[in-house]
Design an enzyme around this catalytic site. Structure first.
Site, short mmCIF file in Angstrom:
data_model
loop_
_atom_site.label_atom_id
_atom_site.label_comp_id
_atom_site.label_asym_id
_atom_site.label_seq_id
_atom_site.Cartn_x
_atom_site.Cartn_y
_atom_site.Cartn_z
N CYS A 1 43.74 34.49 44.51
CA CYS A 1 43.32 36.01 44.01
C CYS A 1 44.16 37.02 43.56
CB CYS A 1 42.20 36.39 44.92
SG CYS A 1 40.64 35.47 45.46
N ASN A 2 45.21 36.51 43.05
CA ASN A 2 46.16 36.93 42.44
C ASN A 2 46.98 36.50 41.04
OD1 ASN A 2 48.71 38.63 42.26
ND2 ASN A 2 49.10 38.81 44.19
#
Length: 876
Positions: free
Chosen positions: A422-423
Site C-alpha cells: 500500500c505504498n
C-alpha cells in the site's frame, strides 16, 4: 548437496551475530519469559511485524480477568458501571499520552477504528481553503513515500480546489536551502496548510527525521517555506511506534494517527488520533453522532457540539472494552521489554544482521543473490527501522517473482509480506516503475495485492521482512538458510570484501578471511535512494537452455499415457482409460466440492484428508460413489432433476480464494468475467451450486471430523472465461476448476524433477517415498503425455490429441498443495522445493488446456494411447 558453505554456516551462529551487533537487548531470563509468552510461534518464523505484531498470552489473560471481575457499562450513562468505564477509559487516554512523553495539557486522544479512520477524520475536518490562484488557498502536501491512506486525503481536498503537492524525499531539505522566498509571520495570513509524512516508511523502513515537524511548522523547510499561512504537520506514526520511541514533547506534531494492534497485537480495529490541543480548535465537522452533542433540535437546523475535542469527534459509543484492554497491553510491553528503547535496539540489530549477511550472499558465478531496497547501510537505529525490503535474483541477475518466494517460504513455515505494501510511491521509486508502467500493468491485469509479480520480466513488487520485540536470532537464521537453500546456485559464495567493510564500519570487529578476489568489491546491487534506478541488466540465458533439445517440427508426436478426472474438487483422482468430454472439459470433472459450515471451499491446503476420499463414477448407473477407509460407501445421483429435490437446495460458494470477481447476470446469478483490465485472479469465483443433502453431509463430517457439506455445480450455472480461447471460438465453459478446463503434464518433466529430488543430498528429503507414479499424482493433472524433452510443453500454443483440438491457456503455477502425499495426506517440502531449485526459482509445472469445440464432433471421447501432436494455432 549441502546448501550452505562452512563460512556461511559460521556466519549463521549466534556468536557471529554478536560480533556484528551487541544490542540484543534482552537478557537470558527475559528471553525465556518472552518465549513462554509466545509459545504459539514455535516452529513458525514470523517476519511481518510491520503488518501486525503479536499479543502476549498474559496480556489477554489479564484482560479476561479484568472484564470478568469488573462490570463495565456504556460510558454514556450515569450509573456506577458506566462511571467505572468512563474513568478507566480516561486513565487509558492518560497512559497513551504518557507513553509518548506528553500530557493532556498538550494533546488529546481521539479513539478511532484505526489509523486510516484517524487520517480520514483529519481529511474531513481540516479547515481547507480553496485556491483562487497558485499563491492562495490551502496546500495539501505529502511525502511520496506515504501510505495509501495518507495519499487518499487528496480525494477530499481536490474537489474543494485545494492545492496538492507531492514531495519527493530528496526535495524537502534541498529545495528549502535553495528557497529565496521571504517569509511572512503566521499572523498575517491564517490560511491553513497540511504537510503529511511518515515517521518510518512502511516500504523500506527508512526513518524520516522527526525534526521535520518543527521545520515545517516554522516554515524553514520545503514546501512550507514557499507558501504563506499556518502550517500543520501530520506525522503518520502507525508503522513507527511498534518498535521505536516517539517523544511528542520534543517533536510536537499536530496530528499523530496510530493503530494499537501494531504496538500490542491486540485489539485490532482500534486506533487513535493524537491531536495537539493548539490545532484541535481548527478542526470542524459536519456530521454529529450520539454523545457529541451538547444540544440540538430535530425540527430546525440547531446543533451545539460538546466543548471538549474528544467528545466532539467520538461519534457514538466508543469500543470501550477494547480500549480498556490497552491497559494490559502497556503492562505486558513494559514487563517483557523494559522500554521502547530496548525494543528499538533489539529489532534493529536483527534487521541489521540480516541485511549484512543477505547483501553479501552470491551465486557460484559471483552474481548477488538479492537486490535490497534501502537508503542506508543500516548504520544506526535512528535512520533505519526494523524492516528489510528486497527482491531475490537468480544467477543471471534476473528478479525472482515475489509470489514464487512467498510460496516457497510457506513450505518452511516462514511468514513474510510481499507486494507494494500500500505504498505505490515508494514502490515506484525503489523498483524504477514509471507512471505509464503502473497504468500498463493495470491493463495487463495487475492490481495492488494480487500475485502477479512479474510483467515482461520486471518486478511489480518485492519481499518485505520486519521484526518485533518477540523476534529472535533464530528467525534471521531460518530466513537466511531458506534463501540459500532454495534460491542460490551452489556453491554459495560470500562477498568477503563487502562483509569486512560493513563489519568494520563501526558495527563490529571484522573477522572475514580468505577473501574471494573474483567477487565484486562494491555493493552487489544498487541500494536504492528514492530515485528511479533499475537493476543493472545482466544477459540471461533461459534456465531451460541448459537442457539440450532435439530438433523439432510440427509433426512431432507424443502419446497420451494417463487420463484422470477429479469428480469432487480436491478429493482423490479417478483414473480411466477412456472418457467422454462435456461442455466443461472431461465429463463430471470437478463438478462437486466440499465446503465447510460457512460455505467456504475446502481444499487439500485446508484439509489434507480430502485426498483420502475416493470418488468413482459409473456412467451406466449414472451414480457417483464416495469411498474412504473406515467408512461405508455412499452413492449419489450424477444429475439433478430440479433446483430443489430430495432436500437439495440452491446455494452459492467461491471456488477458491483467488479467481474472477463476480458480476451479476440475468440468468445465472453470480459468475462471469470482469471487464478487460481488471484482475482475473484477485476476487474469487462465485458459483451457483446445489447442496447434495444431509446424508452425504453427515458422511463427510464424520470422516473429516468437522461440519461440512457436499455441493454440486448447478446445471443452469454457466461460468466462462475470455482468456485462452481460440480465434472466433466461444469462451471455454468451466466447471469448479481454478483456471482452465484441463491440466496437462509431461512425463519427461516429471522424470527430470524426480531425478533432481533423488539426487538432492539432503537427509530431510525422505526422497525414497517418491517414484514416477507417486510424483505424477502430486500434480493432479487430467492428462499425462510421454514427451521428448522436459518442460517443452510450456512453449506449445496448441495441440491435438487423437482428433480433438486444444489450445494452451498458460503455465500452471504451483503452490504448497503439491507437497501433500496423495496416498496418506501427509505434508512435505518436496517436490516444490526441488522444483524451485532445479528451475532456479520458477515453480511452474504443466500447462492449462481448453477444448476447441468442433461442429462435426463437439464432445468426443479421449483414449489412453492416442497420439498427441503439437501444431501451430493457425492450423486449427
Amino acid at each position: 548437496m549441502e546448501a550452505c558453505s562452512s563460512e556461511f554456516s559460521r556466519m549463521c551462529t549466534f556468536e557471529s551475530f554478536k560480533e556484528i551487533w551487541q544490542g540484543y537487548s534482552f537478557g537470558s531470563e527475559q528471553q525465556q519469559l518472552i518465549r513462554r509468552e509466545f509459545s504459539r510461534l514455535k516452529d513458525i518464523t514470523y517476519l511481518d511485524h510491520a503488518g501486525t505484531t503479536f499479543f502476549a498470552e498474559s496480556q489477554v489473560k489479564s484482560f479476561y480477568e479484568d472484564i470478568s471481575r469488573n462490570v463495565y457499562g456504556n460510558p454514556h450513562s450515569l450509573n456506577p458501571s458506566s462511571k467505572m468505564t468512563h474513568d478507566t477509559v480516561e486513565r487509558v487516554r492518560y497512559r497513551i499520552l504518557e507513553h509518548f512523553n506528553t500530557s493532556p495539557e498538550e494533546y488529546s486522544v481521539i479513539f478511532t477504528a484505526g489509523s486510516t479512520a484517524a487520517l480520514k477524520l483529519v481529511a474531513d475536518s481540516f479547515p481547507w481553503t480553496s485556491a483562487s490562484d497558485e499563491h492562495s488557498g490551502s496546500q495539501f502536501c505529502y511525502l511520496t513515500d506515504n501510505h495509501t491512506s495518507v495519499v487518499g486525503i487528496r480525494g477530499v481536498t481536490e474537489p474543494q480546489g485545494v492545492g496538492t503537492v507531492p514531495v519527493f524525499p530528496q526535495e524537502i531539505e534541498a529545495r528549502a536551502k535553495a528557497s529565496q522566498v521571504t517569509m511572512n509571520t503566521q499572523d498575517e495570513c491564517l490560511v491553513a496548510h497540511l504537510f503529511c509524512y511518515p515517521a518510518q516508511s512502511n516500504f523500506s523502513g527508512r526513518k524520516y527525521p522527526l525534526s521535520y515537524v518543527r521545520g515545517i511548522q516554522c516554515q524553514q523547510l520545503y514546501p512550507a517555506c514557499e507558501h504563506r499561512g499556518r502550517w500543520f504537520v501530520l506525522l503518520d506514526a502507525s508503522g513507527f511506534v511498534g518498535c521505536s520511541p516517539l517523544d511528542l514533547k520534543q517533536h510536537p506534531a499536530d496530528f499523530v494517527p496510530i493503530s494499537f494492534y501494531k504496538m500490542f497485537g491486540f485489539p485490532t480495529g482500534l486506533g487513535a488520533l493524537l491531536v495537539r490541543n493548539e490545532a484541535a480548535e481548527l478542526l470542524k465537522k459536519k456530521y454529529f453522532g450520539g454523545g457529541t452533542a451538547a444540544a440540538y433540535l430535530v425540527g430546525e437546523d440547531y446543533f451545539v457540539p460538546k466543548s471538549d475535542i474528544v467528545s466532539r469527534f467520538e461519534d457514538g459509543t466508543i469500543s470501550f472494552l477494547d480500549i480498556i484492554s490497552l491497559h494490559h497491553g502497556f503492562d505486558a510491553l513494559h514487563r517483557l521489554t523494559g522500554s521502547m528503547m530496548n525494543i528499538q535496539l533489539h529489532t534493529f540489530g536483527l534487521a541489521c544482521y540480516t541485511y549484512i549477511i543477505l547483501s553479501c550472499l552470491c551465486h557460484s558465478n559471483a552474481q548477488p543473490v538479492a537486490q535490497i531496497y534501502c537508503d542506508s547501510e543500516f548504520e544506526n537505529a535512528t535512520d533505519q527501522g526494523a524492516i528489510l525490503n528486497f527482491n531475490l535474483l537468480d544467477c543471471y541477475g534476473q528478479v525472482i517473482g515475489y509470489y514464487q518466494v512467498d510460496k516457497m517460504a510457506c513450505l518452511f513455515n516462514i511468514h513474510l509480506r510481499t507486494g507494494c505494501f500500500c505504498n505505490t510511491g515508494a514502490c515506484q521509486a525503489y523498483l524504477g516503475i514509471s507512471n505509464q508502467e503502473v497504468k500498463s500493468n493495470l491493463q495487463a491485469g495487475h492490481v495492488c495485492g494480487d500475485n502477479i509479480d512479474l510483467i515482461d520480466g520486471r518486478p511489480t513488487g518485492s519481499v518485505r521482512i520486519s521484526f518485533g520485540y518477540m523476534s529472535t536470532f533464530e528467525d534471521c537464521q531460518c530466513l537466511l538458510k531458506f534463501i540459500v537453500d532454495c534460491f542460490v546456485e551452489k556453491p554459495l559464495r560470500l562477498n568477503q570484501k563487502r562483509l569486512a567493510r560493513l563489519k568494520s564500519a563501526g558495527m563490529a570487529e571484522t573477522s572475514a578471511s580468505n577473501e574471494l578476489t573474483s567477487l565484486p568489491t562494491e555493493r552487489p546491487v544498487p541500494v536504492m535512494n528514492g530515485l528511479n534506478i533499475s537493476p543493472a541488466s545482466v544477459s540471461k540465458t533461459s534456465s531451460q537452455d541448459t537442457i539440450p533439445k532435439a530438433d523439432r517440427n510440427s509433426e512431432d508426436t507424443y502419446i497420451l499415457t494417463n487420463i484422470f478426472i477429479y469428480p469432487v474438487k480436491s478429493c482423490a483422482a479417478f483414473e480411466v482409460t477412456e472418457w467422454p468430454l462435456g461442455p466443461q472439459g472431461l465429463l463430471y470433472d470437478r463438478i462437486w466440492m466440499v465446503v465447510n459450515e460457512n460455505g467456504i471451499c475446502l481444499s487439500q491446503k485446508r484439509e489434507p484428508k480430502l485426498c483420502l476420499i475416493n470418488p468413482h463414477i459409473c456412467l451406466t448407473s449414472k451414480t457417483l460413489c464416495l469411498e474412504a477407509s473406515g467408512m461405508d460407501p455412499i452413492t449419489l445421483p450424477l444429475e439433478i432433476k430440479g433446483q430443489e429435490k430430495d432436500g437439495q437446495r440452491p446455494c452459492q460458494s467461491k471456488v477458491c480464494g483467488l479467481g474472477v470477481r463476480p458480476q451479476r447476470s440475468h440468468h445465472c446469478g453470480l459468475g462471469s468475467i470482469p471487464s478487460q483490465g481488471t484482475n482475473p485472479s484477485y476476487w474469487g469465483y462465485m458459483v451457483q451450486a446445489v447442496d447434495c443433502g444431509e446424508e452425504v453431509s453427515v458422511w463427510l463430517s464424520k470422516f473429516l471430523g468437522k461440519p461440512c457439506y457436499l455441493i454440486r455445480q448447478s446445471p443452469s450455472f454457466a461460468r466462462d472465461m475470455k482468456i485462452g480461447k481460440g480465434k472466433g471460438a466461444c469462451p471455454p465453459v468451466l466447471s469448479l476448476v481454478n483456471e482452465a478446463q484441463f491440466l496437462l503434464i509431461n512425463r519427461s518433466s516429471v522424470a527430470l524433477l524426480l531425478n533432481h529430488i533423488i539426487n538432492r543430498q539432503d537427509s530431510t528429503n525422505n526422497c525414497t517415498s517418491f517414484d514416477m507414479l507417486q510424483l505424477i499424482s502430486r500434480f493432479r493433472a487430467n492428462l499425462v503425455i510421454s514427451g521428448l524433452e522436459p518442460f517443452e510443453e510450456e512453449d506449445w500454443t496448441s495441440i491435438k490429441i487423437g482428433g480433438t483440438h486444444f489450445q494452451v491457456a498458460g503455465k500452471c503455477g504451483r503452490c504448497q498443495m503439491i507437497g501433500i502425499d496423495q496416498t496418506s495426506g501427509t505434508k512435505s517440502q518436496e517436490p516444490l522445493r526441488s522444483l524451485s531449485d532445479c528451475r532456479i526459482g520458477k515453480v511452474t509445472f504443466g500447462v492449462y488446456l481448453n477444448h476447441l469445440l468442433q461442429r462435426s464432433n463437439p464432445y468426443p471421447t479421449l483414449s489412453v494411447g492416442s497420439h498427441v501432436m503439437k501444431k501451430p494455432a493457425a492450423e486449427f
